[in-house]
Write an enzyme that holds these catalytic residues in place. Structure first.
Site, PDB file in Angstrom:
ATOM      1  N   HIS A   1       2.379  -3.854 -11.277  1.00 36.64           N
ATOM      2  CA  HIS A   1       1.087  -4.059 -10.621  1.00 36.64           C
ATOM      3  C   HIS A   1       0.002  -3.616 -11.589  1.00 36.64           C
ATOM      4  O   HIS A   1       0.118  -2.558 -12.195  1.00 36.64           O
ATOM      5  CB  HIS A   1       1.090  -3.184  -9.369  1.00 36.64           C
ATOM      6  CG  HIS A   1      -0.133  -3.248  -8.541  1.00 36.64           C
ATOM      7  ND1 HIS A   1      -1.106  -2.284  -8.580  1.00 36.64           N
ATOM      8  CD2 HIS A   1      -0.533  -4.166  -7.642  1.00 36.64           C
ATOM      9  CE1 HIS A   1      -2.057  -2.600  -7.713  1.00 36.64           C
ATOM     10  NE2 HIS A   1      -1.736  -3.738  -7.131  1.00 36.64           N
TER      11      HIS A   1
ATOM     12  N   HIS B   1      -1.136  -7.352   1.466  1.00 35.52           N
ATOM     13  CA  HIS B   1      -1.986  -6.167   1.279  1.00 35.52           C
ATOM     14  C   HIS B   1      -1.768  -5.114   2.356  1.00 35.52           C
ATOM     15  O   HIS B   1      -2.632  -4.269   2.598  1.00 35.52           O
ATOM     16  CB  HIS B   1      -3.460  -6.612   1.278  1.00 35.52           C
ATOM     17  CG  HIS B   1      -4.316  -5.890   0.274  1.00 35.52           C
ATOM     18  ND1 HIS B   1      -5.194  -4.901   0.625  1.00 35.52           N
ATOM     19  CD2 HIS B   1      -4.410  -6.015  -1.061  1.00 35.52           C
ATOM     20  CE1 HIS B   1      -5.807  -4.443  -0.464  1.00 35.52           C
ATOM     21  NE2 HIS B   1      -5.343  -5.105  -1.491  1.00 35.52           N
TER      22      HIS B   1
HETATM   23 MG   LIG Z   1      -1.261  -5.730  -3.686  1.00 30.22          MG
END
Ligand SMILES: [Mg+2]
Length: 398
Positions: free
Chosen positions: A285, A185
């Site tokens: 994504h 992240h």
């Molecule tokens: Mg991600």
């Protein structure tokens, strides 16, 4: 073929944190798109003032001309806001074209190269814990692969004890019999990320995602050379041009463009071909809504280098029926045909079920969208991401 003119462009902010786009044509065809830019809803709504001014009255059939005009025609280009707005418009225009020609979009992109689309779900939230029960829940939904956050908030150089905890959680998830991708992240900095990547390497994660912030292509390339684990990245890249430094440096193995941020179906399809030339796989994504997922699936069905598709069904950001049936805002909530996303043995049987319908293949419950949007707007601010600070009071990456 008679021309279809864009007669109306509407946008709807809906819970949990999505922004849907509805485009109507002069011949009464309705296309749906998704321009979700989590935490920046009002910025996208602003960008649509301009798109409406420019494209109401334009020929809806000319998707590429509209895309190029939106991209090139105003001097400033790219970035999350302009590209997310363009993404939703582009997806809706593909939906319209498919409905007009009565074929799924994947047929317009050249036809299928696979029968089923491999998918993964999420386990854990922002603070990864209690992973075993979460992993078992995903398995019960039909998933064979999941993704989880690697660490909680972490400082520039933090206690090495953080890292062992991550490795232990990955082992726990694997013990349930699931493959696991680990999302760093962009929370870790180089000194911590390279340690964690090494520690995870013998556990064979499917990939590590955003091992560093996307501002660091050189450092990500170094990390990619240091471990055998596939490196994935791309949700914060907004066009094929943004992927170039990562591809030229051999920094990534899996490209993760987000169809709601990267310029829609048009650009996702181009990124798929572009990354293929570098022997890089495609894993779009999509922790977002049903329209974005359907748009990803269109490309997944016909891209040779497609690897796996992210799916937000019962994800921690969503409000599921188990949480609160009255306030449900999950992947299926706004769909009239949720069965098209049925997961079985780790796959969605896309060409037979999901996307056999014209356009992007999802039927949107427009009444529900309008009602939910009205209530959500009255609540005031839309969803925001948390801002994290460490024990010392200093900012941490979320
Ligand atoms: Mg991600």
């Amino acid at each position: 073929m008679t021309a279809s003119t864009i007669s109306k462009i509407e946008i709807f902010r809906v819970p949990p944190r999505w922004l849907f786009v509805r485009v109507e044509t002069s011949d009464n065809i309705i296309g749906w798109g998704e321009s979700t830019l989590e935490g920046h809803t009002e910025a996208i709504e602003g960008a649509f003032c301009d798109l409406r001014e420019r494209f109401v009255g334009a020929e809806a059939d000319n998707i590429q001309d509209i895309w190029q005009t939106a991209y090139m025609g105003r001097f400033y280009r790219g970035g999350p806001v302009l590209m997310s707005a363009l993404s939703g418009l582009d997806i809706a225009l593909w939906d319209i074209k498919g409905k007009k020609l009565r074929v799924p979009v994947w047929q317009l992109l050249g036809g299928k190269v696979r029968e089923r689309v491999k998918v993964y779900g999420w386990i854990g939230g922002d603070h990864p814990s209690e992973v075993i029960s979460a992993a078992e829940a995903r398995k019960a939904q039909g998933f064979t692969a999941v993704k989880m956050n690697g660490t909680d908030a972490i400082s520039w150089i933090d206690s090495p004890s953080f890292l062992q905890a991550t490795a232990d959680r990955v082992k726990q998830v694997k013990s349930v019999g699931l493959d696991v991708g680990v999302d760093f992240h962009g929370r870790l900095h180089k000194g911590m990320a390279k340690q964690l990547a090494k520690l995870l390497e013998p556990l064979h994660p499917m990939f590590i995602e955003e091992p560093l912030l996307p501002t660091q292509p050189e450092e990500i390339a170094d990390l990619s050379n240091a471990v055998s684990t596939p490196i994935a990245l791309g949700e914060r890249l907004f066009s094929r041009f943004d992927f170039r430094p990562y591809l030229e440096r051999r920094a990534i193995d899996i490209a993760q463009p987000d169809v709601s941020h990267c310029g829609g179906i048009s650009e996702l399809h181009r990124i798929a071909s572009y990354t293929e030339t570098y022997d890089v796989g495609l894993a779009p994504h999509c922790p977002l809504g049903p329209i974005a997922l359907a748009a990803c699936m269109q490309v997944a069905i016909c891209a040779p280098n497609f690897v796996i598709q992210e799916m937000s069904w019962k994800m921690h950001y969503n409000v599921t029926s188990e949480d609160d049936p009255a306030a449900e805002a999950d992947l299926h909530t706004y769909m009239a045909n949720p069965e098209v996303f049925t997961v079985k043995e780790g796959y969605v049987a896309a060409y037979k079920i999901t996307l056999a319908g014209p356009g992007i293949g999802v039927e949107i419950d427009e009444e529900r969208v309008r009602r939910a949007s009205e209530n959500y707007v009255h609540k005031g601010s839309p969803w925001r991401n948390p801002v994290w600070r460490g024990e010392d009071g200093g900012l941490r990456e979320w």
